[in-house]
Motif scaffolding. Structure first.
Motif, mmCIF file in Angstrom:
data_model
loop_
_atom_site.group_PDB
_atom_site.id
_atom_site.type_symbol
_atom_site.label_atom_id
_atom_site.label_comp_id
_atom_site.label_asym_id
_atom_site.label_seq_id
_atom_site.Cartn_x
_atom_site.Cartn_y
_atom_site.Cartn_z
ATOM 1 N N ALA A 75 0.829 -1.203 0.000
ATOM 2 C CA ALA A 75 0.000 0.000 0.000
ATOM 3 C C ALA A 75 0.863 1.253 0.000
ATOM 4 O O ALA A 75 2.041 1.237 0.358
ATOM 5 C CB ALA A 75 -0.917 0.004 1.225
ATOM 6 N N ILE A 76 0.249 2.357 -0.396
ATOM 7 C CA ILE A 76 0.944 3.636 -0.459
ATOM 8 C C ILE A 76 1.427 4.048 0.932
ATOM 9 O O ILE A 76 0.878 3.642 1.945
ATOM 10 C CB ILE A 76 0.028 4.738 -1.023
ATOM 11 C CG1 ILE A 76 -1.217 4.905 -0.144
ATOM 12 C CG2 ILE A 76 -0.349 4.444 -2.448
ATOM 13 C CD1 ILE A 76 -2.087 6.071 -0.544
ATOM 14 N N VAL A 77 2.476 4.845 0.928
ATOM 15 C CA VAL A 77 2.966 5.457 2.153
ATOM 16 C C VAL A 77 2.794 6.959 2.008
ATOM 17 O O VAL A 77 3.271 7.561 1.038
ATOM 18 C CB VAL A 77 4.445 5.113 2.414
ATOM 19 C CG1 VAL A 77 4.979 5.899 3.603
ATOM 20 C CG2 VAL A 77 4.594 3.622 2.657
ATOM 21 N N GLN A 87 2.066 -1.549 8.659
ATOM 22 C CA GLN A 87 1.838 -2.696 7.788
ATOM 23 C C GLN A 87 0.696 -2.374 6.834
ATOM 24 O O GLN A 87 0.354 -1.212 6.638
ATOM 25 C CB GLN A 87 1.521 -3.923 8.640
ATOM 26 C CG GLN A 87 2.682 -4.376 9.506
ATOM 27 C CD GLN A 87 2.351 -5.628 10.283
ATOM 28 O OE1 GLN A 87 1.189 -5.973 10.487
ATOM 29 N NE2 GLN A 87 3.383 -6.327 10.718
ATOM 30 N N GLU A 88 0.123 -3.417 6.225
ATOM 31 C CA GLU A 88 -0.972 -3.195 5.295
ATOM 32 C C GLU A 88 -2.139 -2.483 5.984
ATOM 33 O O GLU A 88 -2.367 -2.683 7.185
ATOM 34 C CB GLU A 88 -1.468 -4.533 4.738
ATOM 35 C CG GLU A 88 -0.531 -5.144 3.723
ATOM 36 C CD GLU A 88 -0.431 -4.313 2.467
ATOM 37 O OE1 GLU A 88 -1.456 -4.149 1.770
ATOM 38 O OE2 GLU A 88 0.666 -3.811 2.165
ATOM 39 N N PRO A 89 -2.881 -1.655 5.254
ATOM 40 C CA PRO A 89 -4.050 -0.986 5.855
ATOM 41 C C PRO A 89 -5.052 -2.011 6.375
ATOM 42 O O PRO A 89 -5.081 -3.164 5.938
ATOM 43 C CB PRO A 89 -4.638 -0.194 4.683
ATOM 44 C CG PRO A 89 -3.530 -0.067 3.699
ATOM 45 C CD PRO A 89 -2.692 -1.293 3.851
ATOM 46 N N GLY A 119 -8.243 -5.952 -5.491
ATOM 47 C CA GLY A 119 -8.250 -6.448 -4.116
ATOM 48 C C GLY A 119 -8.447 -7.940 -4.007
ATOM 49 O O GLY A 119 -8.799 -8.455 -2.943
ATOM 50 N N LYS A 120 -8.187 -8.686 -5.091
ATOM 51 C CA LYS A 120 -8.442 -10.126 -5.115
ATOM 52 C C LYS A 120 -7.600 -10.863 -4.074
ATOM 53 O O LYS A 120 -8.124 -11.663 -3.288
ATOM 54 C CB LYS A 120 -8.140 -10.690 -6.520
ATOM 55 C CG LYS A 120 -8.889 -10.027 -7.651
ATOM 56 C CD LYS A 120 -8.531 -10.646 -8.984
ATOM 57 C CE LYS A 120 -7.069 -10.512 -9.350
ATOM 58 N NZ LYS A 120 -6.623 -9.107 -9.499
ATOM 59 N N SER A 121 -6.289 -10.609 -4.093
ATOM 60 C CA SER A 121 -5.401 -11.361 -3.205
ATOM 61 C C SER A 121 -5.674 -11.031 -1.740
ATOM 62 O O SER A 121 -5.655 -11.922 -0.886
ATOM 63 C CB SER A 121 -3.937 -11.054 -3.547
ATOM 64 O OG SER A 121 -3.622 -11.507 -4.848
ATOM 65 N N ARG A 122 -5.942 -9.772 -1.439
ATOM 66 C CA ARG A 122 -6.204 -9.411 -0.044
ATOM 67 C C ARG A 122 -7.504 -10.051 0.432
ATOM 68 O O ARG A 122 -7.597 -10.562 1.554
ATOM 69 C CB ARG A 122 -6.286 -7.884 0.091
ATOM 70 C CG ARG A 122 -6.494 -7.398 1.542
ATOM 71 C CD ARG A 122 -5.272 -7.682 2.394
ATOM 72 N NE ARG A 122 -5.483 -7.397 3.808
ATOM 73 C CZ ARG A 122 -5.340 -6.206 4.384
ATOM 74 N NH1 ARG A 122 -4.969 -5.154 3.656
ATOM 75 N NH2 ARG A 122 -5.530 -6.060 5.678
ATOM 76 N N LEU A 272 -4.837 2.448 -3.341
ATOM 77 C CA LEU A 272 -3.863 2.080 -2.311
ATOM 78 C C LEU A 272 -2.600 1.470 -2.910
ATOM 79 O O LEU A 272 -1.523 1.561 -2.331
ATOM 80 C CB LEU A 272 -4.499 1.103 -1.317
ATOM 81 C CG LEU A 272 -5.570 1.688 -0.393
ATOM 82 C CD1 LEU A 272 -6.246 0.578 0.407
ATOM 83 C CD2 LEU A 272 -4.953 2.725 0.547
ATOM 84 N N ALA A 273 -2.727 0.817 -4.067
ATOM 85 C CA ALA A 273 -1.574 0.203 -4.723
ATOM 86 C C ALA A 273 -0.850 1.170 -5.654
ATOM 87 O O ALA A 273 0.080 0.772 -6.357
ATOM 88 C CB ALA A 273 -2.016 -1.034 -5.501
#
Length: 756
Positions: A75-77, A87-89, A119-122, A272-273
């Motif tokens: 995810a973006i910072v 970590q991840e949101p 968002g498939k993998s998440r 986010l990506a």
């Protein structure tokens, strides 16, 4: 106390028993050693080719605390320190979550389908962690680790096989229909195959598999059958109202808050990506003096992926290719930056997430899949990359998976010469590493035979098919599915060679075995019956062909529904038989019905829709509605030219069909020009002896005869007849057509000379 054996017969017997005992001991020890070695190799491959814990052991699902390890995009910072080390949101629940968890609890094969960064993998990760925390997790890095991963799955009672980007695990040596059945079957076991697949890849994998009888359909049949076994869940890129409301409750994370502010334009996961940001940087880079060389490197990487090169891309490959893209956009006028600056720019992460090209090793990079999807969706899934790009990618391929990926893609696109080179390269590797009779090696030879069939080199195709069939019969037996596939493929080659009685005998033998083992309604049985209709048509037994077509169609309608691709193939084939029978009104009605369904489901530009329009146009020409037929053929040709190149076999078939209608309309000069253009292209692409090339020469000869240029027509007909006699024999239907055509021209010549 020692006993002395005096009976010579007993001594002989004892010696024989001892020898046998030693022999059996040697065999058993050798077998035990092979089994142990295989298990050691399996463990090594799993450790080397799959996600493992620091201890080297496979993890449980609950032990994976960072979803990024399983392919979730980072995810973006933002600028604040709170997110820099976060970590991840927090996960935003999706509408499919409850149903997905229920399905995972039941076990089986589950695929989440959606655009890149949807968002498939998440979503898959969160559902797996919530439902199957104690299951063993087997996550192979690529297709080469699949055999070991499958074997480990089969030795585990509760496990998840995680396949992020499923397209990387399909094809030769990858996940098969049999693997899925074995993993998901068995009482007292709970095993799950959990995969993700991008929409663009699903279309690419299945788009060429529904044209009945086409070699590319056979290549993609196994992949399609694997996908058909999965429970599909679709994730939209744009979040629903309910999902956005769930996101509002998680606004304490500034990254989610920022994503929600842009939710009307972008999907939350997409934002986010950093997908939109990277796409914007790539587009802007082409401007003069910005980063055009870097953009050209990215463009080359995108097209290498689209050509079938799925492994990390060598920098040398992109450096060799990027000049093509740079020159196309303006070359030196773009004021391209130095090489070092270009590489620094493309590999720099945006907002600490990902880069346009992410370094994998010192010499390789991988392209952000979001960019690949954007390009594929913009150009259409059937658009082709320049052939020089695909060929150069093949030259740089160092892994079988890439050679096979390029081969499969080229085959689907009708680039048979490139496909042959790629399959031969893959076959050389398979033979060297696995041996001549390994199942994967034989599959590669099967695929090569299909390409040879597409190239019209039918005798070579037959030789390859028979070699594979002989090996499979000896190793697997007459009734193994792979053996039957080899006999199926041989049937089609025999059909192409005009040896129709042999083709029918092979087909009926395979059909009988499948009926006995699988039943009348199994998909493989129906494929055999469908292939039988092709042979019966060739034999002129049209009533039998119609009966078979109707029987297959009825079963497919009942099992699959009216809109399934296989059902539409059956209706399409029935329409062809009806046209052959002269029942043109019925044929037109069937074609229109199939066309309407395909338009509604697939859109106007899908190849299957265009096939239906082309079939309808042929029927319209047969009933004499030539103006309508011309309009349909021109519409199809325009669409194919837009999606494919001028020399693609489908484009050439469309031009040939148009030329035939122009000849029927009496516009002979136009017809001659079209036929000559098609003939020249086919000679260049397919060679002088290919059946399509000979059909073009035959069609040109007919137009020349209609134009009164009988000497030229005679020369063309004689050349075609000589080639067909040499390749197909005197009794092949095409040979007989050539003889009849030549006879008509000779008759016209005699009449012409007599009238003089």
């Amino acid at each position: 106390m020692a006993f002395k054996v005096t009976n010579p017969w007993l001594i002989g017997a004892a010696a024989a028993v001892a020898a046998v005992a030693v022999a059996f001991s040697g065999v058993w020890q050798d077998r035990h050693k092979r089994i142990a070695t295989r298990h050691d190799e399996t463990a090594f491959k799993l450790q080397d080719g799959c996600l493992v814990l620091p201890s080297g052991r496979l993890p449980r699902v609950s032990q994976i605390d960072e979803p990024i390890k399983l392919g979730v995009h980072p995810a973006i910072v933002l600028g604040d320190s709170a997110t820099r080390n976060a970590q991840e949101p927090t996960y935003i629940p999706r509408d499919v979550d409850a149903e997905l968890c229920q399905r995972l609890a039941l076990g089986g094969f589950v695929v989440l389908i959606g655009d890149s960064t949807a968002g498939k993998s998440r979503t898959a990760f969160e559902a797996m962690r919530a439902t199957l925390p104690d299951h063993l997790l087997i996550a192979p890095h690529d297709r080469t680790a699949m055999p070991a991963a499958v074997e480990r799955m089969l030795r585990t009672r509760r496990a998840v096989l995680w396949l992020s980007d499923l397209e990387h695990y399909l094809g030769n040596g990858g996940l098969t229909r049999e693997n899925v059945a074995r993993i998901c079957g068995g009482n007292g076991r709970h095993r799950v195959i959990l995969a993700t697949l991008r929409c663009a890849e699903q279309v690419r994998l299945t788009c060429a598999s529904t044209d009945g009888g086409d070699a590319a359909r056979l290549v993609g049949r196994e992949i399609q059958e694997v996908l058909e076994q999965a429970y599909e869940f679709r994730l939209a890129r744009m979040f629903s109202v309910t999902e956005l409301e769930s996101g509002l409750a998680r606004r304490s994370d500034p990254r989610i808050s920022s994503a929600l502010e842009h939710a009307e334009e972008f999907g939350v996961a997409e934002y986010l990506a950093s997908g939109p940001e990277l796409k914007r940087d790539y587009d802007n880079a082409w401007d003069v003096g910005v980063n055009p060389r870097g953009a050209a490197l990215v463009a080359a990487a995108i097209d290498c992926r689209r050509a079938g090169f799925t492994s990390p891309l060598p920098r040398k490959l992109l450096e060799e290719l990027h000049g093509i893209y740079l020159d196309t956009r303006g070359g030196h006028r773009l004021q391209p930056e130095p090489d070092a600056d270009a590489w620094e720019w493309v590999t720099r992460p945006r907002r600490a997430t990902t880069a346009l090209l992410s370094p994998m090793t010192d010499s390789t990079v991988t392209v952000f899949d979001y960019l690949v999807d954007v390009v594929q969706q913009g150009e259409g899934p059937f658009a082709q990359v320049p052939e020089v790009v695909a060929q150069t990618a093949l030259d740089h391929a160092q892994l079988m998976v890439d050679a096979e990926g390029i081969a499969s893609t080229a085959h689907r696109q009708g680039r048979y010469a490139l496909a042959e080179s790629a399959w031969r390269k893959a076959l050389t590797w398979r033979t060297a590493t696995l041996g001549e009779e390994h199942p994967d090696t034989l599959t590669s030879r099967d695929n090569l035979a299909l390409v040879l069939w597409g190239l019209g080199r039918l005798e070579e195709a037959e030789a390859e098919n028979r070699t594979v069939l002989k090996a499979r019969r000896r190793l697997l037996g007459d009734q193994h599915p792979d053996t039957l596939i080899s006999r199926d493929n041989l049937t089609l080659v025999l059909w192409g060679l005009g040896r129709l009685e042999e083709a029918e005998a092979e087909n009926r033998a395979v059909l009988e075995i499948r009926r006995r083992l699988l039943g009348d309604q199994h998909p493989d049985t129906l494929i055999s019956r469908n292939n039988l209709t092709l042979v019966l048509r060739g034999l002129g037994r049209l009533e039998e062909a119609e009966a078979e077509n109707r029987a297959v169609l009825e079963i497919r309608r009942r099992l699959l529904g009216d809109q399934h691709p296989d059902t539409l193939i059956s209706r399409n084939n029935l329409a062809r038989v009806l046209a052959d029978l002269g029942r043109l009104d019925e044929a037109e009605a069937e074609n229109r019905a199939v066309l309407e369904i395909r338009r509604r489901l697939l859109g106007d530009q899908h190849p299957d829709t265009l096939i239906s329009r082309s079939n309808l146009a042929r029927v319209l020409a047969d009933v004499g509605r030539l103006d309508e037929a011309e309009a349909e053929h021109r519409a199809v040709l325009e669409a194919l030219r837009r999606e494919l190149d001028e020399e693609n076999p489908r484009t050439l078939i469309s031009r040939n069909n148009l030329a035939c209608v122009l000849a029927d309309l009496g516009r002979l000069d136009e017809a001659e020009a079209e036929h000559r253009a098609v003939l020249e292209a086919r000679r260049r692409v397919l060679g002088d002896q290919h059946p399509d090339t000979l059909h073009s020469r035959n069609n040109l000869a007919r137009v020349l005869a209609d134009l009164g240029r009988l000497d030229e027509a005679e020369a063309e007909h004689r050349a075609v007849l000589e080639a067909r006699r040499r390749i197909l024999g005197d009794q092949h239907p095409d040979t007989l057509i050539s003889r009849n055509s030549l006879a008509r021209v000779l008759t016209d010549l005699r009449r012409s000379k007599a009238s003089e």
